[in-house]
Design a protein around this motif. Structure first.
Motif, PDB file in Angstrom:
ATOM      1  N   ILE A 166       0.841  -1.202   0.000  1.00  0.00           N
ATOM      2  CA  ILE A 166       0.000   0.000   0.000  1.00  0.00           C
ATOM      3  C   ILE A 166       0.875   1.250   0.000  1.00  0.00           C
ATOM      4  O   ILE A 166       0.638   2.184  -0.766  1.00  0.00           O
ATOM      5  CB  ILE A 166      -0.959   0.004   1.210  1.00  0.00           C
ATOM      6  N   SER A 167       1.888   1.278   0.847  1.00  0.00           N
ATOM      7  CA  SER A 167       2.732   2.472   0.916  1.00  0.00           C
ATOM      8  C   SER A 167       3.452   2.723  -0.408  1.00  0.00           C
ATOM      9  O   SER A 167       3.571   3.878  -0.834  1.00  0.00           O
ATOM     10  CB  SER A 167       3.727   2.384   2.074  1.00  0.00           C
ATOM     11  N   LYS A 168       3.902   1.668  -1.078  1.00  0.00           N
ATOM     12  CA  LYS A 168       4.565   1.853  -2.379  1.00  0.00           C
ATOM     13  C   LYS A 168       3.587   2.377  -3.422  1.00  0.00           C
ATOM     14  O   LYS A 168       3.922   3.246  -4.225  1.00  0.00           O
ATOM     15  CB  LYS A 168       5.196   0.541  -2.860  1.00  0.00           C
ATOM     16  N   ARG A 169       2.369   1.870  -3.405  1.00  0.00           N
ATOM     17  CA  ARG A 169       1.366   2.315  -4.368  1.00  0.00           C
ATOM     18  C   ARG A 169       0.979   3.773  -4.095  1.00  0.00           C
ATOM     19  O   ARG A 169       0.856   4.576  -5.028  1.00  0.00           O
ATOM     20  CB  ARG A 169       0.143   1.403  -4.331  1.00  0.00           C
ATOM     21  N   VAL A 170       0.775   4.114  -2.834  1.00  0.00           N
ATOM     22  CA  VAL A 170       0.428   5.504  -2.481  1.00  0.00           C
ATOM     23  C   VAL A 170       1.575   6.429  -2.855  1.00  0.00           C
ATOM     24  O   VAL A 170       1.351   7.490  -3.430  1.00  0.00           O
ATOM     25  CB  VAL A 170       0.052   5.614  -0.986  1.00  0.00           C
ATOM     26  N   ASN A 171       2.788   6.040  -2.540  1.00  0.00           N
ATOM     27  CA  ASN A 171       3.949   6.875  -2.909  1.00  0.00           C
ATOM     28  C   ASN A 171       4.071   7.035  -4.410  1.00  0.00           C
ATOM     29  O   ASN A 171       4.407   8.116  -4.892  1.00  0.00           O
ATOM     30  CB  ASN A 171       5.240   6.300  -2.318  1.00  0.00           C
ATOM     31  N   PHE A 172       3.783   5.978  -5.169  1.00  0.00           N
ATOM     32  CA  PHE A 172       3.812   6.077  -6.621  1.00  0.00           C
ATOM     33  C   PHE A 172       2.824   7.154  -7.090  1.00  0.00           C
ATOM     34  O   PHE A 172       3.134   7.996  -7.920  1.00  0.00           O
ATOM     35  CB  PHE A 172       3.481   4.731  -7.270  1.00  0.00           C
TER      36      PHE A 172
END
Length: 177
Positions: A166-172
């Motif tokens: 989730i954090s990687k997707r949100v950061n993307f």
């Protein structure tokens, strides 16, 4: 300040609502998905899946709700507003169902424009059904294609969100803005 209205979309079970929840925790302004509330209300009145029983009525209710969300967002003094699905999603789902719909749906999709569209592809590793999500993973693949076509017809550039935490997707998403 020009407000950015950002759509997070994709087929069912791709992690949209989880991303929206994370953005809310980060204190961003988000407009929730409203199809679940429409489905639950119909279930309370004895209609198991309103979209399957009367796709046009379901879609008209969605259109009304999403236009209201858009109008509400315009009145807010926030730089970024995230939407869990956008108005063109309605066309994608009706195309998937083979439902004819009035030009009002296309007209409103052109009238109420978003600044960015992030598309989450189907991801078998996180896909699951529940009381409101009846589609199989295979159906989610087909819906995904209809959603892409709906947004392309409205002349949007689609940004595909890769799989990841989730954090990687949100950061993307945030880094892409």
């Amino acid at each position: 300040m020009k407000q950015q209205r950002i759509v997070i979309t994709g087929g069912p079970g791709t992690g949209k609502s989880t991303i929206i929840e994370q953005l809310l925790q980060m204190k961003f302004t988000c407009m929730p998905e409203i199809s679940r509330s429409i489905t639950k209300k119909a279930q309370e009145s004895g209609i198991d899946q309103l979209f399957l029983k009367d796709p046009l009525l379901f879609s008209e209710l969605l259109l009304q709700g999403r236009v209201e969300q858009y109008e509400t967002a315009k009145t807010q003094a926030y730089e970024k507003v995230f939407f869990d699905r956008g108005i063109p999603d309605i066309q994608g789902y009706m195309d998937y169902a083979g439902t004819n719909y009035p030009d009002e749906f296309i007209d409103k999709s052109f009238k109420f424009r978003y600044s960015h569209v992030f598309m989450l592809p189907p991801w078998k590793g996180i896909y699951k059904t529940d009381n409101e999500r009846y589609e199989s993973f295979e159906q989610s693949l087909i819906i995904y294609q209809h959603l892409i076509e709906a947004y392309k017809k409205m002349n949007y550039d689609i940004i595909t969100v890769p799989e990841g935490s989730i954090s990687k997707r949100v950061n993307f998403i945030l880094n892409s803005l």
